[in-house]
Enzyme design. Structure first.
Site, short mmCIF file in Angstrom:
data_model
loop_
_atom_site.label_atom_id
_atom_site.label_comp_id
_atom_site.label_asym_id
_atom_site.label_seq_id
_atom_site.Cartn_x
_atom_site.Cartn_y
_atom_site.Cartn_z
N LYS A 107 -6.93 1.95 -3.92
CA LYS A 107 -7.25 0.53 -3.72
C LYS A 107 -8.67 0.32 -4.16
O LYS A 107 -9.49 1.25 -4.11
CB LYS A 107 -7.10 0.15 -2.25
CG LYS A 107 -6.78 -1.30 -2.02
CD LYS A 107 -5.32 -1.59 -2.29
CE LYS A 107 -4.96 -3.03 -2.09
NZ LYS A 107 -3.51 -3.22 -2.17
P1 NAD Z 1 -3.46 -14.09 -2.77
O1 NAD Z 1 -4.93 -14.06 -2.89
O2 NAD Z 1 -2.65 -14.53 -3.92
O3 NAD Z 1 -3.05 -14.97 -1.49
C1 NAD Z 1 -3.53 -14.76 -0.20
C2 NAD Z 1 -3.14 -15.96 0.66
O4 NAD Z 1 -3.50 -15.72 2.02
C3 NAD Z 1 -3.86 -17.24 0.25
O5 NAD Z 1 -2.96 -18.34 0.40
C4 NAD Z 1 -4.99 -17.34 1.29
O6 NAD Z 1 -5.46 -18.67 1.49
C5 NAD Z 1 -4.25 -16.81 2.50
N1 NAD Z 1 -5.14 -16.36 3.58
C6 NAD Z 1 -6.30 -15.67 3.49
N2 NAD Z 1 -6.83 -15.50 4.70
C7 NAD Z 1 -5.97 -16.07 5.59
C8 NAD Z 1 -5.97 -16.24 7.00
N3 NAD Z 1 -6.96 -15.73 7.75
N4 NAD Z 1 -4.92 -16.89 7.57
C9 NAD Z 1 -3.93 -17.39 6.81
N5 NAD Z 1 -3.87 -17.28 5.47
C10 NAD Z 1 -4.89 -16.63 4.87
O7 NAD Z 1 -3.03 -12.60 -2.30
P2 NAD Z 1 -1.59 -11.91 -2.42
O8 NAD Z 1 -1.57 -11.11 -3.66
O9 NAD Z 1 -0.53 -12.93 -2.17
O10 NAD Z 1 -1.67 -10.87 -1.21
C11 NAD Z 1 -1.31 -11.24 0.12
C12 NAD Z 1 -1.01 -9.96 0.91
O11 NAD Z 1 0.05 -9.23 0.28
C13 NAD Z 1 -2.17 -8.95 1.02
O12 NAD Z 1 -2.07 -8.27 2.25
C14 NAD Z 1 -1.90 -7.99 -0.11
O13 NAD Z 1 -2.51 -6.73 0.08
C15 NAD Z 1 -0.39 -7.91 -0.01
N6 NAD Z 1 0.31 -7.44 -1.22
C16 NAD Z 1 0.15 -8.06 -2.43
C17 NAD Z 1 0.86 -7.60 -3.53
C18 NAD Z 1 0.79 -8.29 -4.87
O14 NAD Z 1 1.57 -7.90 -5.75
N7 NAD Z 1 -0.05 -9.27 -5.08
C19 NAD Z 1 1.71 -6.49 -3.41
C20 NAD Z 1 1.86 -5.90 -2.16
C21 NAD Z 1 1.16 -6.39 -1.08
#
Ligand code: NAD
Length: 418
Positions: A107
């Site tokens: 990461k």
């Molecule tokens: P992103 O940046 O596209 O979206 C994150 C979202 O969470 C945004 O809408 C943001 O406003 C919201 N957010 C942030 N802080 C918050 C809070 N305190 N309360 C409520 N909402 C909040 O990120 P993403 O890629 O969608 O990732 C989201 C989660 O999924 C993370 O934990 C990430 O590690 C995990 N993840 C992502 C992927 C991927 O392919 N992008 C894969 C596996 C896991």
């Protein structure tokens, strides 16, 4: 290893210790499995648009290299810290292993607020980070991907910086790139669609019908928004969503297309006219069939786990549930938790497909990608479910046990170095 001390790292270690006890892993293997092989902290000075210079802290943690190169996302968020990145790298290891991918976990992150930076500043920061990482990354060593606060454009800058340095276009250095420069069809949607698929399988297992079922989604970014659309496609009514600024609720179901348009225009779901305002705290305890935390770590805690009113928690985010909350949920058998390392593994699975396509310069159709994704998810889901039933443990313990065990076996075969 005090250097990693952080609430999220302690949480990941607590989960590991429970599983190591369950698997009866000998003491002299535990630290080798737990602590990252390598971590790097870099200072990133960039020129801001106003002419000033600012130094940002950047990190990359490579958890283990026992099964192949390391793989994991890159996060841009003000709270990014080395310990948090190390925890996320550890979870990536168990996730890749559970899915049967030839990767260790990694990461990376930069402590910055991407929403307060111009595209030019973000480009300079990303290129500077990539340059610092070049000795530690390659398609055979470590392959980044998007995470919170980063996207396809970020990956394009990394790929370009690395390629210019190497003197040859090297698409396999990152995944989650735009399709035009070697990305995979279906990668952007893979995590959220995988969440939808696994919720469907969990509903089959519990004999729940999609018609009449409702969903609540925390986080409306890449994972949360695609998961919401995917659940709606399976016939669930999405009644609440939120982002970092707040949430919206509509008992009759939210119009997701209009909500997406609003979020794109306003930069938040807050103020959407098709629903009423709701806080993130209220959202998590809203009665529903499926709750999808898809934002950040440690959202379901000892404080709210007893009040959650759903049948399935589908962990789109990494580490959304603390071990204390897990203990409370274990006493509530009416709730099934699809653990993060299984639930959101669609992203890294299609990242693996993207890397394979890049290495072969041979690209697949979206149907091929999705078909292979669902086959791998089905296999991971069935193995986890069967293990949990046989050993009478939660799906989380089952998924972690399967993930950790494969790496433990590989370390026994290979020896001390990787
Ligand atoms: P992103 O940046 O596209 O979206 C994150 C979202 O969470 C945004 O809408 C943001 O406003 C919201 N957010 C942030 N802080 C918050 C809070 N305190 N309360 C409520 N909402 C909040 O990120 P993403 O890629 O969608 O990732 C989201 C989660 O999924 C993370 O934990 C990430 O590690 C995990 N993840 C992502 C992927 C991927 O392919 N992008 C894969 C596996 C896991």
């Amino acid at each position: 290893m005090q250097v990693y001390d952080h609430a999220t790292f302690r949480m990941a270690c607590q989960q590991f210790d429970l599983v190591a006890d369950f698997l009866q892993i000998p003491a002299d293997y535990r630290d080798r499995l737990k602590y990252p092989k390598r971590s790097l902290t870099v200072a990133l000075p960039i020129r801001r648009d106003d002419g000033s210079t600012q130094v940002f802290a950047g990190y990359r943690v490579q958890h283990h290299a026992t099964l192949g190169p390391t793989k994991g996302g890159l996060r841009y968020h003000p709270d990014v810290a080395l310990g948090e990145v190390a925890a996320l790298a550890m979870w990536m290891s168990w996730k890749c292993s559970l899915a049967g991918l030839p990767y260790g976990g990694a990461k990376g992150g930069i402590a910055c607020d991407p929403h307060r930076m111009s595209p030019g500043e973000l480009e300079r920061l990303t290129r500077r980070y990539t340059q610092e990482m070049i000795p530690f990354m390659s398609p055979q060593m470590d392959i980044p991907a998007p995470d919170v606060g980063t996207n396809e454009q970020t990956m394009a800058w990394i790929m370009d910086t690395y390629s210019v340095h190497m003197g040859a276009t090297t698409p396999g250095i990152v995944t989650g790139k735009p399709v035009a420069i070697g990305g995979s069809l279906g990668r952007r949607e893979a995590t959220g669609r995988g969440v939808g698929y696994l919720v469907g399988r969990a509903m089959d297992t519990l004999e729940l019908q999609a018609s009449g079922a409702t969903a609540v989604v925390q986080g409306f970014g890449n994972v949360g928004s695609v998961a919401a659309f995917s659940l709606a496609k399976y016939g669930l009514k999405v009644i609440a969503v939120s982002d970092a600024h707040g949430g919206v609720f509509n008992a009759a179901g939210l119009d997701l297309w209009k909500l997406e348009e609003h979020a794109q225009r306003q930069g938040t779901v807050v103020g959407f006219p098709g629903g009423e305002a709701i806080t993130n705290e209220q959202l998590l305890v809203t009665p529903c069939t499926v709750l999808v935390p898809a934002a950040l770590e440690r959202q379901i805690t000892a404080a709210n786990a007893g009040k959650i009113q759903c049948r399935i928690i589908a962990e789109g985010a990494n580490g959304p549930t603390t071990p204390e909350a897990d203990a409370i949920l274990a006493r509530r058998p009416e709730i099934l938790v699809i653990p993060d390392i299984l639930c959101n593994s669609g992203g890294v699975i299609v990242s693996y497909f993207e890397w394979v396509q890049d290495l072969q310069s041979f690209f697949w159709t979206e149907t091929e990608v999705m078909d292979r994704l669902f086959r791998l998810l089905e296999s991971a889901f069935m193995h986890t479910l069967q293990f949990s039933r046989k050993e009478k443990v939660s799906l989380r313990t089952a998924a972690l046990a399967l993930g950790v065990k494969r790496i433990y076996e590989a370390k026994k075969l290979r020896g001390l170095f990787p």
